[in-house]
Enzyme design. Structure first.
Site, PDB file in Angstrom:
ATOM      1  N   LYS A 179       0.694  -1.050  -0.537  1.00 34.32           N
ATOM      2  CA  LYS A 179       0.026  -0.231  -0.147  1.00 34.32           C
ATOM      3  C   LYS A 179       0.997   1.284  -0.262  1.00 34.32           C
ATOM      4  CE  LYS A 179      -4.270  -0.482  -0.162  1.00 34.32           C
ATOM      5  NZ  LYS A 179      -4.499  -0.975  -1.062  1.00 34.32           N
ATOM      6  N   HIS A 230      -1.809   3.374  -7.694  1.00 34.91           N
ATOM      7  CA  HIS A 230      -3.187   4.092  -7.175  1.00 34.91           C
ATOM      8  C   HIS A 230      -2.994   5.003  -7.765  1.00 34.91           C
ATOM      9  CE1 HIS A 230      -4.626   0.441  -5.231  1.00 34.91           C
ATOM     10  NE2 HIS A 230      -3.943   0.483  -4.325  1.00 34.91           N
TER      11      HIS A 230
END
Length: 358
Positions: free
Chosen positions: A82, A101
């Site tokens: 992450k 992302h």
């Protein structure tokens, strides 16, 4: 794919800073395999990681404090899952491997990419680690679909009792999750009618398997059923909608708030794909993700609830980590030369960086 390696390739597994994240893209056994092939593997200490520091140390890894990747050799590949800390360091000079992302216009994406540009580093985004047919070579999709469907079943059963799904924590294993769902369903006289969109993909397959294990049958839709464009009145004939569609191009909404207001049937939506900020979001009925602390949230103006947790596989950290790490390991073994998948990830990063305004 360029390499800064000198001598043996060095893989550095960093600790995760996101709350409730216990997964790992590398297992102790995987580290042992890499070391046997000539890699140096460093692992940052992380108390809540599903695999202990001791297990990695026994496999031959060096253990370092959390966040020490900042001072790692520049030749090291920094492996994670992450997001990185948002500001420290302000410039990123290493080769990073994780889910960034950052390529779909997400919030703060420009800031992250600018850190890479200034530091001369690279983001080899795991989402864009794809073969020459465009298929991802490693993904958590199956377990995202499984967990999302499990939560949808539990939430639906609780809604029928006038309750809401309470705060949840990671489950020890899949049987523990299945027992939790069965306990909630045990109070229901009937099973819900479910529809899974994106049923042929990894997430969809996990969802179908979960529903089947609890005796619930699913209407399975994929590209053929959705190509005509939504909204789809058939969805409102079901009790649960599970969306597993990977966003890549403009898509007409599957459901709308206006339509939800007119149905007394559809009460639970689980957005496994979970990208409410994406301009192509086919479920424009909510704006924010839910969380472990608040798994479901009411959809304003309707009787329905949404589940949209962006790290669903974290609820089954052991199974999902082993599955993902097994898929990723063959690619890691090719890091010194760079497989076509790594080259494709590098090419995507280069293209995005070059498109940034000067």
């Amino acid at each position: 794919m360029s390499s800064k390696s000198q001598g043996s390739p060095h893989l550095w597994l960093r600790s995760e800073t996101k709350a409730n994240e216990a997964r790992s893209p590398l297992t102790p056994e995987g580290a042992r395999t890499l070391i046997a092939k000539g890699f140096t593997v460093t692992v940052e200490s992380m108390p809540n990681r599903i695999f202990s520091d001791q297990a990695f140390q026994s496999a031959g890894c060096a253990i370092e404090p959390p966040g020490s990747w900042i001072h790692a050799p520049k030749s090291a590949w920094i492996l994670g899952l992450k997001a990185l800390p948002p500001t420290n360091p302000p410039e990123l000079s290493h080769q990073h491997i994780y889910f960034g992302h950052a390529y779909k216009g997400q919030e703060e994406a420009k800031v992250l990419l600018e850190r890479f540009r200034k530091g001369g580093g690279t983001l080899l985004d795991l989402e864009y680690l794809r073969d020459n047919n465009g298929r991802r070579v490693a993904a958590f999709g199956y377990w995202a679909g499984y967990v999302g469907s499990a939560l949808a079943l539990a939430s639906w059963a609780l809604q029928n009792q006038g309750h809401t799904l309470a705060a949840i924590q990671a489950f020890k294993d899949r049987p523990a999750l299945d027992r939790f769902v069965a306990q909630q369903l045990g109070t229901s006289e009937t099973l819900p009618r479910c529809i899974i969109i994106g049923a042929k993909g990894r997430s969809g397959q996990g969802g179908v398997q979960c529903l089947a294990s609890h005796g619930a049958k699913a209407t399975q839709w994929d590209i053929d059923e959705t190509s005509r464009g939504g909204p789809f009145k058939e969805i409102y004939e079901h009790d649960i909608l599970i969306n597993c569609v990977l966003l890549s191009e403009p898509t007409a909404p599957f459901v709308t708030t206006t339509n939800l207001k007119t149905t007394a049937t559809l009460k639970t939506i689980c957005d496994v794909s979970c990208d409410p900020y994406h301009p192509f979001n086919p479920l424009p009925v909510y704006r924010d993700n839910t969380s472990f602390a608040t798994p479901s949230s009411p959809i304003l103006g309707t009787d329905a609830e949404i589940i949209s947790i962006d790290n669903l596989p974290s609820l089954l950290p052991r199974e999902s980590s082993i599955d993902f790490a097994d898929q990723l390991r063959p690619q890691l073994l090719q890091l010194p030369q760079g497989s076509s998948a790594w080259r494709n990830a590098q090419s995507t990063f280069d293209s995005v960086i070059h498109s940034l305004p000067c």
